[in-house]
Each structure stands twice: as structure tokens, then as C-alpha cells.
Design an enzyme around this catalytic site. Structure first.
Site, PDB file in Angstrom:
ATOM      1  N   ASP A   1       0.748  -1.079  -0.019  1.00  0.00           N
ATOM      2  CA  ASP A   1       0.152  -0.013   0.056  1.00  0.00           C
ATOM      3  C   ASP A   1       0.772   1.204   0.020  1.00  0.00           C
ATOM      4  OD1 ASP A   1      -2.512   1.843   0.707  1.00  0.00           O
ATOM      5  OD2 ASP A   1      -3.352  -0.209   1.014  1.00  0.00           O
TER       6      ASP A   1
ATOM      7  N   HIS B   1      -3.984   6.256   2.737  1.00  0.00           N
ATOM      8  CA  HIS B   1      -4.534   4.905   2.434  1.00  0.00           C
ATOM      9  C   HIS B   1      -4.041   3.596   2.955  1.00  0.00           C
ATOM     10  CE1 HIS B   1      -5.681   1.742  -0.591  1.00  0.00           C
ATOM     11  NE2 HIS B   1      -6.477   2.562  -1.010  1.00  0.00           N
TER      12      HIS B   1
ATOM     13  N   SER C   1     -10.937  -0.913  -1.655  1.00  0.00           N
ATOM     14  CA  SER C   1      -9.842  -0.908  -0.868  1.00  0.00           C
ATOM     15  C   SER C   1     -10.004  -1.067   0.464  1.00  0.00           C
ATOM     16  CB  SER C   1      -8.982   0.321  -1.079  1.00  0.00           C
ATOM     17  OG  SER C   1      -8.024   0.585  -2.151  1.00  0.00           O
TER      18      SER C   1
END
Ligand SMILES: *[C@@H]1O[C@H](CO)[C@@H](O)[C@H](O)[C@H]1NC(C)=O
Ligand SMILES: *[C@@H]1O[C@H](CO)[C@@H](O)[C@H](O)[C@H]1NC(C)=O
Ligand SMILES: *[C@@H]1O[C@H](CO)[C@@H](O)[C@H](O)[C@H]1NC(C)=O
Ligand SMILES: *[C@@H]1O[C@H](CO)[C@@H](O)[C@H](O)[C@H]1NC(C)=O
Length: 746
Positions: free
Chosen positions: A152, A209, A533
Site C-alpha cells: 500500500d 490509504h 480498498s
């Protein structure tokens, strides 16, 4: 792509993807060097004795030795990564001509420029039925000792979600590294953090994220987590006692480069990761050119569980990525929490939307309401807002146009607007984002937006206000499939139904790299974002819990347990709906259904698949060359058995049915009670005759396996071509083991 919507709409996702495709296909000839992913055969010598150094010199032998006039870099600097575990091959900077010249070398298999892929609370564990000191959470020991690896944008190491309070040291097998400037930034929770080429020299998350997905999978307990006071509660990951291993392969600016992803998978296999979570991907492609699928195959062979996001390209048919059967493909659904903000119009109509920013002091007095479109700026870009008078008004904006909802709000505020109502485009239906807006705002559905537009049309002086109604839990229509969640059918392997499962992915509150409220006094920062996600790490956490409770289960057994126990009904016991059109969701929308972790812990039967079982499946799908690339060894399919895709022992059925009947077998393994008996129940797809033999399976011991046969035939030979769905369920006194069926009637 990073599969979070974040503030970005699905449309942008699609646009940027096409944009990328254009860039890729029109790279100027003069471009000097591009990173290529190169597959080569293993060197002739004994593979078992190959060291990394041997491999490196083998790889280097493919690289250009003399520097040309335009390219002055030598061979050493050309080699970007030498892959060891994911496949025999490397990443290197090459010109088009050099890549072409390589084709003549003995042992060469393939080379192509790397692709840039993108990144597609708190309350969600409770919603998944996980409760402190009770049931599955306690039985699985909260995932203790398991290692979840995430590819990520990196991590925020000092966030309280990654505190190691209550954590044991990592298991002895752990070989990973902590590449922060100081190794003390890792601990018994965050046991490893690495970065690759695009990482700006640090595993630090400069996007948010990666911090969000990691805390969703295995974050520690943080009390009073909230965004602007909303969704307040204890934030915790799905597997709170699992360890985290972070591989930074994406950044906000550069996306996720394929060579970095492969290097990270290579490292994760070596490091000893148990569950690998990838909230990123591209579109559909054959598995032999899908490097994530190839890397995942190697990881699966080593016993690793791979969980991937399905993509945010829904609700369009065939929009999935990450479709290989050895991967868990996860779609996104809502939870039962809403952060409510209602648009109240001058005609007293009320439309409930959502927003995470809920100012207490917003006046209830009606303000002028303005719609800048359709010709001007329905998407509220700043240039066009500057040409109209929005001072003190509420502006109705439409999602999309390459601008995030939060940015639209910033534009409205900069132009002097008082507030914003943001409405979906038609394809986005009823999926709403509770964003951390900068101004009073609410996000409403397309249907409500159309009604607001009609009201604006109906009067000379439209007015509105926004009523902030706080957090509400208990939406009985949850879970619903998010409109953006990518849909089947599986283009790469139509005989395997995808997605496999849906899980929480809409308005998920989890750790963030900075304060969205611009509060410098806290490290305990959270944000609410949406995307597949977000659903992927929920399932990665569930897989870790299952592996902790059942250390002997294979990745396929864990996947089977998750799929055959999934829910197909919502909290009010009605069929799960699809938010794009508020219709019942089908198996292309949700696969087996919504994950039910406690039920998955005790599935009764599992459909197991051993790594070697994929060989006949792959031989049925591809030629020798393609199969050899995936398996990383010379395979001659004429010497192997070969099966149709739908014959793989998968926990679902995807069948093509013409005028001839088709017959498949499945083998189930007893992981429930030693003495148990199961009867089959069939909900046949319309127009299809389904028969199962035998119709009763009687087990007398644990781990015993029994095989059954399913026959599909058309009921009426003249029916028009269509897809039709059904279910096949084995039921005992204690268990219900259910598989979705999709039949393509041709
Ligand atoms: C969040 O909840 C805790 C108690 O659970 C409370 O002490 C705190 O004040 C709440 N915070 C907000 C912003 O509502
Ligand atoms: C608003 O009025 C215009 C012009 O009469 C019309 O073209 C448009 O369809 C109307 N929009 C809605 C949402 O009713
Ligand atoms: C606020 O929520 C309550 C229920 O909690 C509901 O009855 C009321 O209609 C809502 N108000 C608005 C304006 O949406
Ligand atoms: C369904 O198929 C079975 C054989 O597989 C056959 O015996 C039966 O007659 C069929 N039923 C119908 C209604 O065609």
C-alpha cells in the site's frame, strides 16, 4: 489502481484509467529507458542450489552490455529488481529496441513495459458480529501470532492504532525488516516496514490509504475515535492481535508501479507473511500476463492467503480485476451506520444524505439554492464557479468530472458559497460518501438529486438549508452492494464466479496519517473513506482470524469457509440489494454474499484445493507456454490431465450451458462433527434442471472427504440466451454449506 474512492468518484477512476492507457500507448519513440518486467526461464543448472547471486548474474546476462549513444547507463544500473520468489525474472530499464533484442537470447520468455496500477471504525467489527470476549474473536484469539502483509502507501508508525500494547513478539519465522530511519519506529504490532523504488526513501505514509487499510486489518484498540465527533467509538482492526508487515509500493503522485509490487510480493514471501492484502489492481487480463496473479500463485503455493480488492469500476458488467481463483476477490458493501445530513428545500421536502463534517451552528434559515449546470459547471470546477454569483448560496454540484467531492466543496467555499449539496450521477445510484468536507454539505443520491433539480426548475427563487442529524446506527437495509464495487462476470476465467465475497467498504472510519480537522495536538487521527480498498483488508483480517483458529486449513479451505457461510440477506432478513438501482443484488454483484466471520469459523464442510489441482485447471484454460509462465516450470499439458474451468473444486459454480447437459464433480472435506450427515437442497436457476448425486453425504470421521456430481441441463431448448442464477446447499443439523450458481444459457 488504489481502490479507495477516497474523495474521488468512480468516474474519475475510469477516466484516469483511460488516460493512463492513452499515455502508455503513445509513449514517444525517443523515450530513453522504461522499466520493463522480464520473464526468463530458470538457468539450466540445478534450480534447488540457485542462490540469489547466481540468479542475478543470469538476469544480467540478458541486459545490454554496451552503452549506445543515447543510453549511457551500464548494465548494473539497468537492473531495478531481481525477482527470486514471485517468478524467475527481473525488472530493468530498457529501451524498446533493447527489449526487442533480448527476444533472441536463449531462455527469454517475455518482456513488456511495467504498468502503473492504482489504488482502487470502529464500528465495522461489531457489524461483522465480532464482540469483545465472545465467540469467534475469543476462539481465534484475535488473530494472535499471525502476520498480515499490506502492499500500500506505507504507514504512520506513531499512530495509536499501531501501538503494541498487549502484543507478543513476532513469531520466530519472521525475517522482515524495518526500514524507517530508526528501527525503534517498528514494534510488536508493526513488525516490519519496507519501501521500494517509488517510496521516496521511507515507508512513511504520505497519503493515508495505507494507514487506513492497515488499521482496518489489524489496528489496536483506540478509544473515542471519530471524525469531527461523528461515528465516535472504539476503533479496532478485524484481527487486533495480528502483526503488521508494511510494504510501501504506492504514492499519491506516482500510483503503484508493477515492478515495486512484484518486489514487495517477493519480499513478503521471503519474510514469512501469512496473509497478504492488496487494495490495488488493474483491469481484467489473462493470468499469464497478470503479474499480480503470477506472484500470488507462488505465494499461495507457500501457504499464504491472498486477499485483493475487486476494483471500483462498478456497477458496469465485467469490470473486475484480480480474478484468479487462488485470490480472494472482495467487493464492497455498506455498514448499518449513517452520518446523516438532510437537504431541506423551500417546499418542505427533505432528502437525507450524508456528511462527516457536521457544523453545529449552521442556521436553519433558508438560503438561496443554485444549480450552476447543466451548461455551466455542474461539476463545480473553480473556473466556472467564478463566472456565476454563488455568494452566500447553497450550490448543487454533481459528482465526477475528475474532481473529488471535497475539492468541489473547497471550490464552492472559495467562490463564497455558503454550503453544498452534491448529487450522484445516474450510474452511482444510492451510494453516498460521508466525506470530511470543508464546508456545510450533504451528499444525496441521484434520485433525490433529480427531485431537487425539478424543484429548482419549478420556482423563481429556490431555497434550501442543511440539517445535520448526527450518527445513526441500525440501518436494517445494510449491507447493500456499493454502486462502485466492480462486477462479474469474470472475463479472465469465465468458469470461475467472481467476485467471491463482499465486505464493509463504504464510509469506513479508520486511522489516518494526519488530522482531517487540522488539529495538530493529536496523533489519534481518523478518516472516513470508501472503496473496495476498504473491504479487502476487512477480509484479510477475517482470513487471519480463521488461520489462527484453524492453523491446518489451506488458503482454499479458508476461502471456502468464508464463501459457503456468507449471508445473502440483510439485517431485516430480506435479499441484499444493489445500491446502483436498489434492486436485489445478484451473484455478479456480491459473489457468495456478505462475509459472516463467526459462521466461517465453523463451516461444517470445505471445498479444498491443493496447489497441484490448479495444473489441470490451467491446462484447460491455456497452452503449455502460458501454463509454464504461471507455474514457473516447464509444463507439457498433454502429459498432465486437463479439466474445464468449472471443474476446479471451487465453492461456487459458473457454467456455460448449451443444448447438451454438462456434469461436474466437487469434493467436500468434513471439518465439522465426525459423525454427520448432509442433505442437498437446490434452488435451480430458472430454465435449468440441476440434479445432484448422491443427495445425501454421510461422514463418519473428521477430514474425511466425499465427492458428489452435479448435472446441469436446459429445461426448454428454445430459451433465449441469458444468465440465470441459483444456489446449491448442503445442510446438516448444524451447518448450511451454500454455493452460488451462475448459468450462462447459450
Ligand atoms: C466519544 O465517546 C466517548 C465515550 O465513549 C466520550 O468520552 C467522548 O466525549 C466522545 N467524543 C465525542 C467527540 O463525542
Ligand atoms: C428543468 O427545465 C429544463 C428547461 O425547461 C428542462 O430541460 C430540464 O429537463 C428540467 N430539469 C428537471 C430535472 O426537471
Ligand atoms: C433526524 O433523525 C430523526 C430520527 O433519528 C428523524 O425522525 C428526523 O426526521 C431526522 N430529521 C431530518 C431533518 O432528517
Ligand atoms: C432433470 O435431469 C435428470 C437427469 O439428470 C432427469 O432424470 C430429469 O427427468 C430431468 N428433469 C426434467 C424436468 O427435465
Amino acid at each position: 489502481m488504489i481502490m479507495a474512492l477516497k474523495a474521488i468518484s468512480t468516474l474519475i477512476w475510469i477516466l484516469s484509467f483511460q488516460f493512463l492507457a492513452i499515455i502508455c500507448s503513445s509513449l514517444p519513440e525517443k523515450t530513453n529507458l522504461e522499466i520493463h518486467i522480464v520473464h526468463v526461464a530458470a538457468p539450466d543448472a540445478q534450480i534447488a542450489t540457485q542462490s540469489l547471486e547466481d540468479l542475478k548474474s543470469w538476469y544480467s546476462s540478458f541486459l545490454p552490455t554496451t552503452s549506445t549513444s543515447s543510453n549511457t547507463e551500464g548494465s548494473a544500473s539497468r537492473l531495478v529488481y531481481s525477482y527470486y520468489n514471485v517468478f524467475t525474472g527481473f525488472a530493468a530499464k530498457l529501451s524498446k529496441e533493447e527489449a526487442k533484442a533480448m527476444e533472441k537470447k536463449k531462455g527469454f520468455i517475455s518482456a513488456r513495459p511495467q504498468e502503473i496500477l492504482s489504488l482502487h471504525t470502529t464500528h465495522s467489527p461489531t457489524f461483522l458480529g465480532l464482540q469483545q470476549n465472545l465467540g469467534f474473536w475469543a476462539e481465534s484469539n484475535y488473530g494472535k501470532g499471525l502476520i498480515i502483509g499490506l502492499l500500500d502507501t506505507g504507514i504512520t508508525p506513531d499512530h495509536p492504532s499501531f501501538s503494541d500494547e498487549g502484543m507478543s513478539p513476532p513469531p520466530a519465522k519472521w525475517k522482515g525488516e524495518c526500514e524507517f530511519s530508526s528501527a525503534s519506529m517498528c514494534n510488536n504490532k508493526l513488525i516490519g516496514a519496507r519501501y521500494f523504488q517509488a517510496g521516496n526513501g521511507t515507508p512513511l505514509d504520505e497519503d493515508g490509504h495505507g494507514t487506513h487499510t492497515a488499521s482496518t486489518a489489524a489496528g489496536n484498540y483506540v478509544k473515542a475515535a471519530n471524525v469531527y465527533g461523528n461515528a465516535n467509538g472504539t476503533a479496532v482492526g478485524v484481527a487486533p492481535l495480528a502483526h503488521l508487515a508494511i510494504y510501501k509500493v504506492c504514492t499519491t503522485d506516482t500510483g503503484c508501479s508493477e515492478s515495486d509490487i512484484l518486489a514487495a510480493m517477493d519480499a513478503a514471501i521471503e519474510d514469512g507473511v501469512d496473509v497478504l492484502s492488496l487494495s490495488l489492481g488493474g483491469g481484467s487480463r489473462p493470468f499469464y500476463i497478470d503479474n499480480i496473479a503470477i506472484g500470488a500463485y507462488r505465494a499461495m503455493e507457500r501457504g499464504m492467503f491472498i486477499s485483493c480488492s475487486a476494483g471500483n469500476s462498478g456497477p458496469f458488467s465485467g469490470s473486475l480485476g484480480n480474478e484468479a481463483p487462488w485470490i480472494l476477490t472482495v467487493g464492497a458493501s455498506t455498514i448499518d451506520r449513517k452520518i446523516r445530513a438532510s437537504a431541506i428545500l423551500g417546499n418542505n421536502e427533505v432528502y437525507e444524505g450524508e456528511s462527516a463534517f457536521q457544523p453545529m451552528n449552521f442556521p436553519s434559515t433558508m438560503l438561496p439554492l443554485i444549480y450552476p449546470g447543466p451548461n455551466n459547471a455542474p461539476d463545480c470546477r473553480s473556473e466556472s464557479l467564478n463566472t456565476i454569483d454563488v455568494e452566500g448560496k447553497i450550490v448543487l454540484c454533481v459528482t465526477g468530472g475528475g474532481i473529488s467531492a471535497i475539492t468541489k466543496g473547497e471550490n464552492v467555499m472559495a467562490a463564497g458559497g455558503a454550503a453544498m449539496i452534491i448529487m450522484n450521477q445516474e450510474f452511482q445510484g444510492y451510494t453516498l460518501s460521508a466525506d470530511a468536507h470543508v464546508l456545510p454539505a450533504t451528499h444525496v443520491s441521484y434520485a433525490d438529486g433529480v427531485k431537487i433539480l425539478a424543484y429548482i426548475n419549478s420556482t423563481n427563487s429556490p431555497t434550501a438549508t442543511i440539517f445535520f442529524n448526527g450518527t445513526a446506527i441500525g440501518d436494517v437495509r445494510a449491507p447493500m452492494v456499493a454502486s462502485f464495487s466492480s462486477r462479474g462476470p469474470n472475463k479472465a476465467s469465465p468458469g470461475i464466479l467472481k467476485p467471491d465475497i463482499i465486505g464493509p467498504g463504504v464510509n469506513i472510519l479508520a486511522a489516518w496519517y494526519r488530522s482531517v480537522e487540522n488539529n495538530p495536538n493529536t496523533k489519534s487521527t481518523f478518516n472516513i473513506i470508501s472503496g473496495t480498498s476498504m473491504s479487502c483488508p476487512h477480509l484479510s483480517g477475517v482470513a487471519a482470524l480463521l488461520k489462527s483458529a484453524h492453523p491446518d486449513w489451506s488458503p482454499a479451505a479458508i476461502k471456502s469457509a468464508i464463501m459457503t457461510t456468507a449471508n445473502r440477506v440483510n439485517l431485516e432478513n430480506k435479499r441484499i440489494e444493489d445500491q446502483s438501482q436498489l434492486q436485489p443484488a445478484n451473484v455478479f454483484d456480491m459473489g457468495a454474499g456478505h462475509v459472516n466471520p463467526s459462521a466461517a469459523n465453523n463451516p461444517g464442510l470445505v471445498y479444498d484445493i491443493k496447489p497441484e489441482d490448479y495444473v489441470p485447471y490451467l491446462c484447460g484454460l491455456y497452452n503449455d507456454r502460458a501454463v509454464s509462465i504461471i507455474l514457473q516450470r516447464q509444463v507439457s499439458c498433454s502429459m498432465e490431465s486437463s479439466i474445464p474451468e468449472a471443474q476446479l473444486n471451487y465453492p461456487s459454480f459458473s457454467i456455460v450451458l448449451g443444448s447438451n447437459l454438462v456434469r461436474y464433480t466437487r469434493t467436500v472435506t468434513n471439518v465439522g462433527e465426525a459423525d454427520s450427515s448432509y442433505n442437498v437442497q437446490i434452488a435451480p436457476p430458472s430454465g435449468v434442471n440441476v440434479t445432484v448425486k448422491p443427495s445425501t453425504l454421510t461422514f463418519s470421521q473428521l477430514n474425511q472427504y466425499l465427492t458428489y456430481e452435479v448435472t446441469f441441463s436446459k429445461l426448454a431448448t428454445n430459451s433465449a440466451a441469458h444468465f440465470s442464477q441459483g444456489f446449491l446447499t448442503w445442510s446438516s443439523a448444524k451447518h448450511s454449506v451454500s454455493s452460488p450458481i451462475i448459468v450462462n444459457l447459450i
